[in-house]
Design a protein around this motif. Structure first.
Motif, PDB file in Angstrom:
ATOM      1  N   GLY A   1      96.971  85.750 -36.409  1.00 46.77           N
ATOM      2  CA  GLY A   1      97.631  86.627 -35.454  1.00 46.77           C
ATOM      3  C   GLY A   1      99.055  86.203 -35.166  1.00 46.77           C
ATOM      4  O   GLY A   1      99.715  86.784 -34.307  1.00 46.77           O
ATOM      5  N   LYS A   2      99.541  85.207 -35.892  1.00 43.27           N
ATOM      6  CA  LYS A   2     100.885  84.699 -35.661  1.00 43.27           C
ATOM      7  C   LYS A   2     101.907  85.585 -36.349  1.00 43.27           C
ATOM      8  O   LYS A   2     101.774  85.911 -37.526  1.00 43.27           O
ATOM      9  N   LYS A   3     102.932  85.963 -35.637  1.00 41.54           N
ATOM     10  CA  LYS A   3     103.972  86.806 -36.211  1.00 41.54           C
ATOM     11  C   LYS A   3     104.883  85.971 -37.114  1.00 41.54           C
ATOM     12  O   LYS A   3     105.180  84.816 -36.836  1.00 41.54           O
ATOM     13  N   GLY A   4     105.349  86.617 -38.166  1.00 43.37           N
ATOM     14  CA  GLY A   4     106.245  85.927 -39.085  1.00 43.37           C
ATOM     15  C   GLY A   4     105.578  85.616 -40.409  1.00 43.37           C
ATOM     16  O   GLY A   4     104.354  85.704 -40.556  1.00 43.37           O
ATOM     17  N   ALA A   5     106.365  85.235 -41.382  1.00 41.62           N
ATOM     18  CA  ALA A   5     105.869  84.971 -42.737  1.00 41.62           C
ATOM     19  C   ALA A   5     105.343  83.543 -42.839  1.00 41.62           C
ATOM     20  O   ALA A   5     105.867  82.703 -43.578  1.00 41.62           O
ATOM     21  N   PHE A   6     104.276  83.283 -42.070  1.00 42.24           N
ATOM     22  CA  PHE A   6     103.705  81.949 -42.026  1.00 42.24           C
ATOM     23  C   PHE A   6     102.366  81.915 -42.755  1.00 42.24           C
ATOM     24  O   PHE A   6     101.920  82.905 -43.329  1.00 42.24           O
ATOM     25  N   SER A   7     101.703  80.780 -42.710  1.00 43.88           N
ATOM     26  CA  SER A   7     100.423  80.598 -43.383  1.00 43.88           C
ATOM     27  C   SER A   7      99.412  81.641 -42.925  1.00 43.88           C
ATOM     28  O   SER A   7      99.440  82.097 -41.777  1.00 43.88           O
ATOM     29  N   TRP A   8      98.472  81.972 -43.841  1.00 44.26           N
ATOM     30  CA  TRP A   8      97.423  82.931 -43.492  1.00 44.26           C
ATOM     31  C   TRP A   8      96.468  82.363 -42.460  1.00 44.26           C
ATOM     32  O   TRP A   8      95.763  83.105 -41.769  1.00 44.26           O
ATOM     33  N   ASN A   9      96.450  81.033 -42.316  1.00 38.75           N
ATOM     34  CA  ASN A   9      95.507  80.409 -41.400  1.00 38.75           C
ATOM     35  C   ASN A   9      96.269  79.680 -40.299  1.00 38.75           C
ATOM     36  O   ASN A   9      97.149  78.863 -40.567  1.00 38.75           O
ATOM     37  N   GLU A  10      95.906  79.953 -39.057  1.00 35.74           N
ATOM     38  CA  GLU A  10      96.643  79.411 -37.918  1.00 35.74           C
ATOM     39  C   GLU A  10      96.408  77.923 -37.698  1.00 35.74           C
ATOM     40  O   GLU A  10      97.049  77.315 -36.840  1.00 35.74           O
ATOM     41  N   SER A  11      95.497  77.330 -38.447  1.00 34.44           N
ATOM     42  CA  SER A  11      95.299  75.878 -38.347  1.00 34.44           C
ATOM     43  C   SER A  11      96.225  75.110 -39.289  1.00 34.44           C
ATOM     44  O   SER A  11      96.210  73.887 -39.291  1.00 34.44           O
ATOM     45  N   LEU A  12      97.011  75.818 -40.081  1.00 30.50           N
ATOM     46  CA  LEU A  12      98.008  75.204 -40.961  1.00 30.50           C
ATOM     47  C   LEU A  12      99.377  75.483 -40.358  1.00 30.50           C
ATOM     48  O   LEU A  12      99.921  76.590 -40.510  1.00 30.50           O
ATOM     49  N   ILE A  13      99.947  74.505 -39.655  1.00 31.41           N
ATOM     50  CA  ILE A  13     101.152  74.741 -38.862  1.00 31.41           C
ATOM     51  C   ILE A  13     102.233  73.711 -39.180  1.00 31.41           C
ATOM     52  O   ILE A  13     102.745  73.029 -38.277  1.00 31.41           O
ATOM     53  N   PRO A  14     102.605  73.529 -40.420  1.00 30.65           N
ATOM     54  CA  PRO A  14     103.638  72.519 -40.704  1.00 30.65           C
ATOM     55  C   PRO A  14     104.990  72.870 -40.102  1.00 30.65           C
ATOM     56  O   PRO A  14     105.846  71.995 -39.949  1.00 30.65           O
ATOM     57  N   GLU A  15     105.169  74.144 -39.759  1.00 29.84           N
ATOM     58  CA  GLU A  15     106.452  74.575 -39.194  1.00 29.84           C
ATOM     59  C   GLU A  15     106.650  74.111 -37.753  1.00 29.84           C
ATOM     60  O   GLU A  15     107.767  74.186 -37.217  1.00 29.84           O
ATOM     61  N   TYR A  16     105.583  73.635 -37.111  1.00 31.81           N
ATOM     62  CA  TYR A  16     105.720  73.219 -35.715  1.00 31.81           C
ATOM     63  C   TYR A  16     106.575  71.958 -35.620  1.00 31.81           C
ATOM     64  O   TYR A  16     106.293  70.954 -36.272  1.00 31.81           O
ATOM     65  N   ASP A  17     107.600  72.019 -34.806  1.00 27.47           N
ATOM     66  CA  ASP A  17     108.537  70.909 -34.606  1.00 27.47           C
ATOM     67  C   ASP A  17     108.388  70.434 -33.164  1.00 27.47           C
ATOM     68  O   ASP A  17     108.824  71.101 -32.232  1.00 27.47           O
ATOM     69  N   ALA A  18     107.757  69.292 -32.976  1.00 30.48           N
ATOM     70  CA  ALA A  18     107.473  68.817 -31.625  1.00 30.48           C
ATOM     71  C   ALA A  18     108.734  68.568 -30.817  1.00 30.48           C
ATOM     72  O   ALA A  18     108.720  68.693 -29.587  1.00 30.48           O
ATOM     73  N   SER A  19     109.841  68.260 -31.494  1.00 25.37           N
ATOM     74  CA  SER A  19     111.073  67.961 -30.758  1.00 25.37           C
ATOM     75  C   SER A  19     111.600  69.170 -30.006  1.00 25.37           C
ATOM     76  O   SER A  19     112.340  69.023 -29.035  1.00 25.37           O
ATOM     77  N   THR A  20     111.236  70.362 -30.426  1.00 21.85           N
ATOM     78  CA  THR A  20     111.721  71.573 -29.745  1.00 21.85           C
ATOM     79  C   THR A  20     111.028  71.801 -28.412  1.00 21.85           C
ATOM     80  O   THR A  20     111.493  72.606 -27.601  1.00 21.85           O
ATOM     81  N   GLU A  21     109.892  71.114 -28.196  1.00 26.55           N
ATOM     82  CA  GLU A  21     109.180  71.277 -26.930  1.00 26.55           C
ATOM     83  C   GLU A  21     109.094  69.986 -26.126  1.00 26.55           C
ATOM     84  O   GLU A  21     108.613  69.992 -25.002  1.00 26.55           O
ATOM     85  N   PHE A  22     109.575  68.901 -26.697  1.00 28.92           N
ATOM     86  CA  PHE A  22     109.432  67.619 -26.026  1.00 28.92           C
ATOM     87  C   PHE A  22     110.270  67.556 -24.766  1.00 28.92           C
ATOM     88  O   PHE A  22     111.432  67.978 -24.730  1.00 28.92           O
ATOM     89  N   ASP A  23     109.676  66.980 -23.721  1.00 27.08           N
ATOM     90  CA  ASP A  23     110.417  66.698 -22.492  1.00 27.08           C
ATOM     91  C   ASP A  23     109.833  65.443 -21.867  1.00 27.08           C
ATOM     92  O   ASP A  23     108.628  65.167 -22.005  1.00 27.08           O
TER      93      ASP A  23
END
Length: 981
Positions: free
Chosen positions: A118-140
């Protein structure tokens, strides 16, 4: 030389200043202090192998300038006298989610199954494969969490979001209370993976074997995308993986067997995973050592169980009790096996117990240097940060701890935790007054005075036992006492401490008169010898598996002669009475009159029966974390062999029933299931050593109600197929695609390796064989016709309760039938089942067997076979073959097992009575000539288990009575599966 040092010193400080430019506007006057400190007179632990006493530490702008024996104070430096205290590098935490918001489900829960992302964008077919997630963009920065970690010694942490299988990148940051811009050391420091489904409503994967298949395919897809795939399609997830694949790879697991599973994936794709374990790795340390994978180990020792109530004690398994005793020794065992490890505070319920637990590991045999390396230099090296973290050297970050005594001493306190040159005071050092005793004189009255551990209370006792109490307060060089007299008045004392520790001063009594007092410090008994640290040892022996009936080592392969037995050969030699069988080097060497070798073990088989080991064609024991990956119509890429559970007690129970070989099957949730695993029940062996060497590969297919989801509820009416007709279409579609895939391979056309298609192509090529869950004759006919159209044959129909209706067609097709003896009426599609089914198929000429599909039934397959004598009139030999030779033939292993003849594996069972009798019990069970079950020894083991349980229960009760916290006794359910689970 001194001039050179001064010039170098200025140059370093200038460089630091130039590189530390402020990029944020300042509201007010700029604060350009250099945080310039000179810490002197300390014991500096540069690293675990280098210690400098009476040394000074120079830091400026958050970095170490030098560790030196110089005592002259640099101009402008703030001086701190360490007064002999110890300085260590701050610890590095490699497993945390500090500062990262937890993942959450997106949107409302759908009313039906969700197969696509259900993720928008040209990402993996499976939402458990998330290499695009960059923790630094949410770190505080999270000061509450940071403070908790600083208090237990950590200065730097690697943090990530724990969500999914491929979880994206992690952030390396210090724990300084400042903006992320100043604390982040590496915004993309690591890549993180886990056997964990993401927070998603998407259905697949539903099992751990499904997760493993998904990850394996992800690696292959990434390789293809690098070479050619990106020219055909855009996949932002695979593109993002390029930025992560060369980073340190961290993999979180939940037990020691998952360590081995993660390691096998790493080895398959030429990776190294740094695996975050859970504290039970000692139970398979030898196998883990062979993988070469480094580990991150928690010190989350379980509390003792509250087992005062005898009924509560019955809830706790022996394995749980043993782990309570062994857990603190885990790190020492890993060190003995030369397994590289770091230590984490992760998984600890109470992080304040961290240092206490590390010290406990040292008591149980962990070397102190190894512990310190695991907290400092090792994690720094794994992160590629060994040039600025983990040691106290020139140019390194000024991340260090100040402790009042060596840090692993019992009672040692972390006083300060400096991070990037900024001090955080954790606690004040104990007062010099703490635990001191004085000869106290008030005017002319004498007392013995004791000041307590916290140095805030004083107790005075006179020779006539008069007792006075009061409070103590220290301020600068003054000491004040407020002491209550028996009359209720308060004496106010003001004194000063002399160099020898005595206190002198004046006091005012209740009338306001001023008088003198003195307190002469009593000398403590001195000892040059440090008290030895108590070493701890476990009493429970190590066993494999680490549970009841485990063994310290696998049985020896011995030369064995079983003499004067009734031998059921399953050959044309029939049942032979008063016969000897020689087993040598794991094989049957002779059947008949045996002249025993001198080293042979003699077993008297008089009045006993010897049969081949029972073979269960259809089993679901010894499987972890799901038997079905039923979220899609085909799960051909999943492998039961990836999730073998060598610790399953059902292995031992079924050995006791004479079972020696089992085919472990995927469930029946989808038309094309997963690849099966054929194992020998080698109780005590690790997972990979259970596998039947060189056996042909099989796969589970399924037909009928389970496949079309008849009884799965309204939630499960979306996945194709929903009818029996749709099942055939699924198979047609997948085999057609497999043919196209094979054609592309044969013609040398570049292709993306597809694990599902590779498996189906093996079927078409006669390299993998189908065991098909089946009931209804129409579907049985359908699959045989479909297989013939694709020019292969179905190997086995399992269950096949309507096999008697189509036995002639089965014989013509060449398919075997593995069925139940007398199961029926448990769902509608078995309404026509009859107990004569096996006998009718056998009489028509179909290769027929009986299977269990049930952990309990497998313990009595011999009596299940006996039922065919009543229902169908089979002979005794024919009946026994239904659970021995016939399943061996079905599984293509009859050249190894299934009969007692020269050259076959030494897999035999010695029964105390006719093997088809309900009173028969297996006395001795051999696999490969090793005695894996011995009923006589089993009785002794039960006595030993009872004694061991009692000893551990008594130990836990003593711990509770000693004031230690306990946990509630709760039963851990056994993991057992059936086809439709």
């Amino acid at each position: 030389m001194k001039t050179f040092f001064t010039a170098l010193f200025v140059l370093i400080l200038t460089g630091i200043t130039l590189n530390a430019q402020e990029t944020f506007p300042v509201n007010g006057a700029h604060d350009e202090r250099a945080n310039f400190y000179f810490l002197t007179n300390g014991t500096i632990h540069i690293n675990p192998d280098e210690i400098v006493e009476n040394a000074s530490l120079v830091i400026r702008n958050g970095k170490i300038v030098s560790v030196t024996s110089e005592t002259s104070v640099p101009d402008g430096a703030i001086v701190k006298d360490l007064d002999g205290k110890h300085v260590y590098p701050s610890f590095i935490e490699l497993s945390t989610t500090y500062g990262i918001p937890a993942a959450t489900m997106k949107g409302p829960r759908p009313s039906k199954q969700e197969f696509s992302s259900g993720k928008k964008g040209a990402f993996s077919w499976n939402e458990s494969l998330i290499p695009e997630y960059d923790a630094s963009t949410e770190f505080d920065h999270d000061e509450k969490a940071a403070a908790a970690l600083r208090k237990i010694g950590f200065g730097t942490v690697l943090t990530h979001r724990d969500n999914g299988i491929v979880q994206g990148s992690g952030v390396l940051t210090t724990l300084q209370n400042d903006r992320p811009h100043k604390t982040i050391l590496n915004p993309r420091a690591s890549s993180h993976l886990a056997f964990s489904k993401a927070k998603t409503y998407q259905s697949p994967p539903s099992s751990q074997m499904g997760m493993i298949a998904l990850l394996r395919q992800f690696y292959l897809n990434a390789e293809w995308y690098e070479m050619a795939g990106k020219n055909e399609t855009t996949n932002l997830s695979l593109a993002a993986w390029r930025n992560l694949k060369n980073l340190p790879q961290f993999f979180a697991v939940r037990n020691k067997l998952e360590v081995l599973r993660a390691a096998r994936i790493a080895q398959e794709y030429n990776n190294v995973y740094i695996i975050r374990g859970t504290g039970d790795e000692y139970q398979r340390a030898a196998e883990i050592a062979q993988t070469g994978m480094p580990l991150i180990i928690p010190v989350n020792y379980p509390k003792a169980y509250d087992v005062e109530d005898p009924l509560d004690g019955d809830l706790v398994s022996l394995a749980q009790m043993k782990h309570w005793e062994w857990a603190p020794k885990n790190l020492a065992v890993l060190a003995e096996h030369n397994i590289p490890f770091a230590i984490t505070s992760d998984l600890l319920d109470d992080k304040k117990q961290f240092l206490t637990h590390v010290r406990k590991a040292i008591q149980y045999g962990l070397d102190e240097k190894s512990a310190m390396h695991a907290l400092t230099t090792t994690p720094a090296q794994w992160l590629g940060e060994e040039d600025r973290l983990g040691q106290l050297k020139e140019g390194f970050l000024a991340n260090f701890l100040i402790t009042d005594q060596p840090i692993f001493e019992s009672g040692a306190k972390i006083l300060e935790n400096w991070i990037q040159g900024v001090p955080d005071v954790i606690q004040s050092p104990d007062s010099d007054l703490a635990d001191q005793k004085f000869d106290f004189t008030l005017d002319h009255a004498s007392f013995e005075a004791t000041i307590n551990r916290k140095a805030n209370k004083i107790t005075l006792v006179s020779p006539d036992s008069t007792k006075l109490e009061g409070t103590v307060r220290e301020e600068l060089d003054r000491i004040t006492f407020l002491i209550k007299t028996k009359s209720g008045d308060y004496l106010r004392l003001l004194g000063y401490r002399s160099e020898n520790g005595d206190i002198k001063g004046t006091y005012q009594d209740g009338s306001g008169d001023q008088k003198s007092f003195q307190a002469v410090l009593q000398e403590k008994e001195s000892s040059d010898k440090k008290p030895a640290k108590d070493s701890m040892e476990v009493i429970t022996p190590m066993t494999y598996p680490f549970t009841a009936y485990g063994r310290p080592a696998l049985p020896d392969q011995r030369t064995v002669v079983i003499e004067n037995a009734t031998v059921w050969t399953n050959t044309d030699r029939g049942i032979r009475t008063n016969t000897d069988v020689l087993i040598q080097d794991g094989k049957i060497a002779k059947v008949g009159n045996v002249r025993a070798p001198s080293d042979a073990i003699h077993i008297d088989g008089t009045d006993m029966h010897l049969t081949p080991g029972i073979i269960d064609e259809h089993s679901h024991i010894a499987i972890n974390n799901g038997v079905n990956e039923g979220t899609l119509a085909s799960s051909a890429a999943v492998r039961i062999g990836d999730v073998l559970n060598s610790e399953d007690i059902n292995i031992y129970r079924q050995l006791a029933g004479g079972v020696t070989t089992s085919q472990l099957l995927h469930g029946s949730a989808n038309p094309i299931g997963g690849q099966s695993a054929l194992i020998k029940l080698r109780w005590g062996a690790p997972p990979e050593d259970l596998k039947f060497e060189g056996a042909d590969p099989f796969i589970k297919f399924a037909l009928g109600e389970n496949v079309k989801q008849s009884n799965w509820g309204e939630q499960n009416t979306v996945r194709f197929p929903q009818t029996r007709m749709g099942v055939e279409q699924v198979l047609e579609d997948h085999f057609t695609r497999a043919l196209e895939y094979g054609d592309k391979k044969d013609r040398g056309i570049p292709y993306r390796k597809d694990l599902e298609m590779e498996t189906l192509l093996e079927i078409l090529n006669g390299e993998r064989f189908i065991t098909c869950h089946s009931y209804v004759q129409s579907e049985i006919n359908m699959l045989m016709h479909l297989a013939e159209r694709y020019d292969f044959r179905v190997n086995t129909f399992t269950h096949i309760l309507e096999g008697y209706k189509v036995a002639d067609k089965m014989k013509e097709h060449g398919v075997a039938g593995s069925t139940f003896s007398d199961w029926w009426a448990y769902k509608y599609e078995v309404i026509d089942a009859i107990p004569y089914n096996a006998a009718i198929m056998h009489d028509v000429g179909v290769l027929t067997a009986l299977n269990s599909d049930d952990a309990e039934m497998a313990r009595r397959l011999n009596t299940e076979a006996a039922k065919t004598i009543k229902y169908g009139g089979l002979t005794e030999e024919e009946a026994l073959k239904l659970v021995t030779l016939n399943p061996a033939k079905m599984l293509h292993i009859d050249d190894r097992v299934g009969s007692i003849e020269k050259g076959k594996d030494g897999d035999v069972v010695l029964w105390n009575a006719h093997p088809l009798s309900i009173v028969a019990s297996a006395q001795k069970v051999f696999i490969d000539g090793r005695l894996y079950f011995d009923r006589e020894k089993n009785a002794k083991e039960e006595e030993a288990i009872a004694q061991e349980r009692n000893r551990l229960i008594q130990a836990m009760i003593r711990v509770k009575k000693g004031g230690s916290p306990t946990q509630k006794a709760e039963r851990t359910p056994e993991e057992e599966y059936h086809c439709d689970d």
